[in-house]
Design a protein around this motif. Structure first.
Motif, PDB file in Angstrom:
ATOM      1  N   ALA A   1      -7.526   3.830   3.634  1.00  0.00           N
ATOM      2  CA  ALA A   1      -8.438   3.125   4.551  1.00  0.00           C
ATOM      3  C   ALA A   1      -9.898   3.336   4.139  1.00  0.00           C
ATOM      4  O   ALA A   1     -10.247   4.365   3.555  1.00  0.00           O
ATOM      5  CB  ALA A   1      -8.220   3.598   5.981  1.00  0.00           C
ATOM      6  N   ALA A   2     -10.769   2.356   4.468  1.00  0.00           N
ATOM      7  CA  ALA A   2     -12.079   2.328   3.826  1.00  0.00           C
ATOM      8  C   ALA A   2     -13.241   1.928   4.729  1.00  0.00           C
ATOM      9  O   ALA A   2     -14.303   1.555   4.233  1.00  0.00           O
ATOM     10  CB  ALA A   2     -12.011   1.411   2.609  1.00  0.00           C
ATOM     11  N   THR A   3     -13.077   1.969   6.070  1.00  0.00           N
ATOM     12  CA  THR A   3     -14.241   1.758   6.936  1.00  0.00           C
ATOM     13  C   THR A   3     -15.127   3.002   6.837  1.00  0.00           C
ATOM     14  O   THR A   3     -14.622   4.130   6.911  1.00  0.00           O
ATOM     15  CB  THR A   3     -13.806   1.532   8.395  1.00  0.00           C
TER      16      THR A   3
ATOM     17  N   LEU B   1      -4.446   1.739   6.752  1.00  0.00           N
ATOM     18  CA  LEU B   1      -5.414   0.842   7.391  1.00  0.00           C
ATOM     19  C   LEU B   1      -6.306   1.689   8.305  1.00  0.00           C
ATOM     20  O   LEU B   1      -5.875   2.724   8.824  1.00  0.00           O
ATOM     21  CB  LEU B   1      -4.701  -0.210   8.255  1.00  0.00           C
TER      22      LEU B   1
ATOM     23  N   PRO C   1      -7.963  -7.205   3.106  1.00  0.00           N
ATOM     24  CA  PRO C   1      -7.377  -5.948   2.635  1.00  0.00           C
ATOM     25  C   PRO C   1      -6.302  -6.164   1.566  1.00  0.00           C
ATOM     26  O   PRO C   1      -5.750  -7.264   1.436  1.00  0.00           O
ATOM     27  CB  PRO C   1      -6.777  -5.341   3.905  1.00  0.00           C
TER      28      PRO C   1
ATOM     29  N   MET D   1      -4.885   1.451  -4.616  1.00  0.00           N
ATOM     30  CA  MET D   1      -4.198   2.271  -3.623  1.00  0.00           C
ATOM     31  C   MET D   1      -3.453   3.417  -4.302  1.00  0.00           C
ATOM     32  O   MET D   1      -3.447   4.553  -3.832  1.00  0.00           O
ATOM     33  CB  MET D   1      -3.236   1.417  -2.803  1.00  0.00           C
TER      34      MET D   1
ATOM     35  N   THR E   1       0.836  -1.203   0.000  1.00  0.00           N
ATOM     36  CA  THR E   1       0.000   0.000   0.000  1.00  0.00           C
ATOM     37  C   THR E   1       0.872   1.255   0.000  1.00  0.00           C
ATOM     38  O   THR E   1       0.641   2.187  -0.766  1.00  0.00           O
ATOM     39  CB  THR E   1      -0.955  -0.016   1.220  1.00  0.00           C
TER      40      THR E   1
HETATM   41  C1  VNL Z   1      -8.541  -1.115   4.492  1.00  0.00           C
HETATM   42  C2  VNL Z   1      -9.615  -1.304   3.640  1.00  0.00           C
HETATM   43  C3  VNL Z   1      -7.246  -1.508   4.077  1.00  0.00           C
HETATM   44  C4  VNL Z   1      -9.423  -1.900   2.391  1.00  0.00           C
HETATM   45  C5  VNL Z   1      -7.072  -2.079   2.830  1.00  0.00           C
HETATM   46  O1  VNL Z   1      -5.869  -2.486   2.352  1.00  0.00           O
HETATM   47  C6  VNL Z   1      -8.156  -2.284   1.993  1.00  0.00           C
HETATM   48  C7  VNL Z   1      -8.732  -0.526   5.840  1.00  0.00           C
HETATM   49  C8  VNL Z   1      -4.683  -2.263   3.083  1.00  0.00           C
HETATM   50  O2  VNL Z   1      -9.643   0.312   5.996  1.00  0.00           O
HETATM   51  O3  VNL Z   1      -7.981  -0.895   6.755  1.00  0.00           O
HETATM   52  O4  VNL Z   1      -7.955  -2.888   0.796  1.00  0.00           O
END
Ligand code: VNL
Length: 402
Positions: free
Chosen positions: A136-138, A113, A235, A314, A54
């Motif tokens: 990051a994607a939450t 992350l 991820p 990314m 990443t």
């Molecule tokens: C996250 C989400 C990280 C999707 C990722 O890859 C991903 C996260 C490092 O929010 O931690 O593909």
């Protein structure tokens, strides 16, 4: 701040945040950045550890953006400072403090992350420094500070279209298998809720530890449940390990369909994953094979500058994060004051290499197309080939609260 800390604990059990009270005074003294001649942009990403890919992708993309768009915007010189947080939230937080207090950085980018993005949210609020989450994607990350923007995606944004595709394509009985932290729980919830509402059944929700995952026992449970499909999120950087165990366990020959978010069939790993990925249907916001003149030029330039490395989602998150900063600075005529930049970034829209994008002025999250793709071979190389588009998708998590 309390809620950020408890959320973060819930999302990432063992890694707690420490308080930032001691820093408040120091941060309160900042605010001279608007008058600076050089505008500093901090990029904090994991360059080592399990999420190193990443960092590698994001650094390469940010540098390419500067190379293509110049080191001066609206009369101000731009300086990019790249820091490796190794994927540890305490380090991310320390580096953010140093960038804000010592370097007087005007904007922070990166956050590979979810726990790393959350660790910095209280600082961006206190120092009034825009924090652009490029990885990051939450879904709830952007709610943790009015200074947070996002140019990556959200898991609900990618997972709902996957469930909708499944419902239209005879998938009724499913098992979900996700990494057990923020984005995985988002993927599980939004995929499962959509399938259930559409008349399907979720027979099991399996959660695999994020660190050093052993998928074997979980894959056995998938096999035993014999669903029509298994929906997976891991991820970026973890897809190859998952796919290896998937084929070792014979799941690829079990008749159970594998569907996923595009994190699993990441462009960065797809060649390494190999033919076991052929035919995997997945949903995401970016494929290196996206068919547009902007993307063709981007992929070619990125490969040329990076020994043939293929850009993944990314890279595009960071490339667009830089685009957002440059566009905002043009709009403010070089004024890098935090609140001024925030106002300028809200509602911004442009043509990304992924397709048309905009920043939702209410949520500061990205609105973008989600593509349904299938892994296929193109001139001997594996790609996520887009075959359907859901246009201008807002993050469903925030849309549902209205
Ligand atoms: C996250 C989400 C990280 C999707 C990722 O890859 C991903 C996260 C490092 O929010 O931690 O593909």
């Amino acid at each position: 701040m309390k809620s950020v800390r408890s959320l973060s604990r819930r999302l990432f059990g063992s890694l707690a945040l420490s308080t930032t009270l001691g820093l408040t005074t120091a941060l309160g003294l900042i605010g001279a950045s608007a008058a600076q001649d050089t505008i500093k942009i901090g990029l904090i990403v994991p360059m080592t550890g399990p999420s190193a890919s990443t960092g590698r992708q994001q650094e390469a993309a940010a540098k390419l953006f500067i190379q293509q768009n110049g080191t001066t915007v609206a009369g101000k010189k731009i300086e990019l400072i790249v820091k490796d947080d190794t994927g540890a939230p305490d380090t991310t937080k320390r580096l953010a403090q140093e960038l804000i207090v010592n370097d007087k950085a005007s904007v922070l980018l990166g956050f590979g992350l979810t726990p790393l993005a959350l660790a910095v949210a209280p600082l961006s609020t206190q120092a009034k420094v825009p924090q652009i989450v490029t990885a990051a994607a939450t879904a709830m990350i952007t709610e943790q500070s009015p200074f947070i923007f996002r140019t990556s995606f959200t898991l609900p944004q990618a997972s709902v279209p996957m469930a909708e595709w499944g419902l239209k394509n005879g998938i009724k009985k499913v098992v979900t298998l996700v990494s057990d932290y923020g984005p995985g729980l988002d993927a599980e919830k939004w995929f499962s809720d959509t399938i259930t509402k559409g008349g399907g059944t979720v027979v099991e929700n399996l959660r695999v530890p994020l660190r050093n995952p052993d998928f074997a026992p979980f894959l056995q449970r998938v096999k035993d449940a014999s669903p029509d499909a298994v929906f997976v999120f891991v991820p970026s950087g973890f897809g190859a390990t998952f796919m290896k165990q998937f084929s070792e366990r014979g799941l690829d020959k079990s008749g159970i369909k594998l569907i996923a978010t595009g994190d699993v069939t990441d462009d960065d790993l797809l060649q390494e994953i190999g033919d076991v990925s052929l035919g995997v249907v997945n949903t995401h916001h970016y494929s290196a094979s996206h068919n547009s003149p902007e993307n063709k030029a981007f992929v070619e330039a990125f490969k040329k500058a990076n020994n043939g490395m293929r850009p993944n989602f990314m890279a595009v998150g960071a490339y667009d994060g830089m685009a957002l900063v440059y566009k905002a600075l043009e709009k403010t005529k070089g004024n890098a004051d935090g609140e001024t930049l925030v106002a300028a970034m809200k509602g911004m829209s442009w043509t990304s290499v992924r397709g048309p994008v905009s920043i939702d002025p209410e949520t500061r999250d990205i609105i973008q197309n989600i593509y349904v793709r299938k892994v296929e071979k193109v001139n001997g190389e594996l790609y996520n080939q887009e075959f359907a588009t859901i246009e201008a998708v807002k993050d469903p998590f925030k849309a549902a609260k209205k």
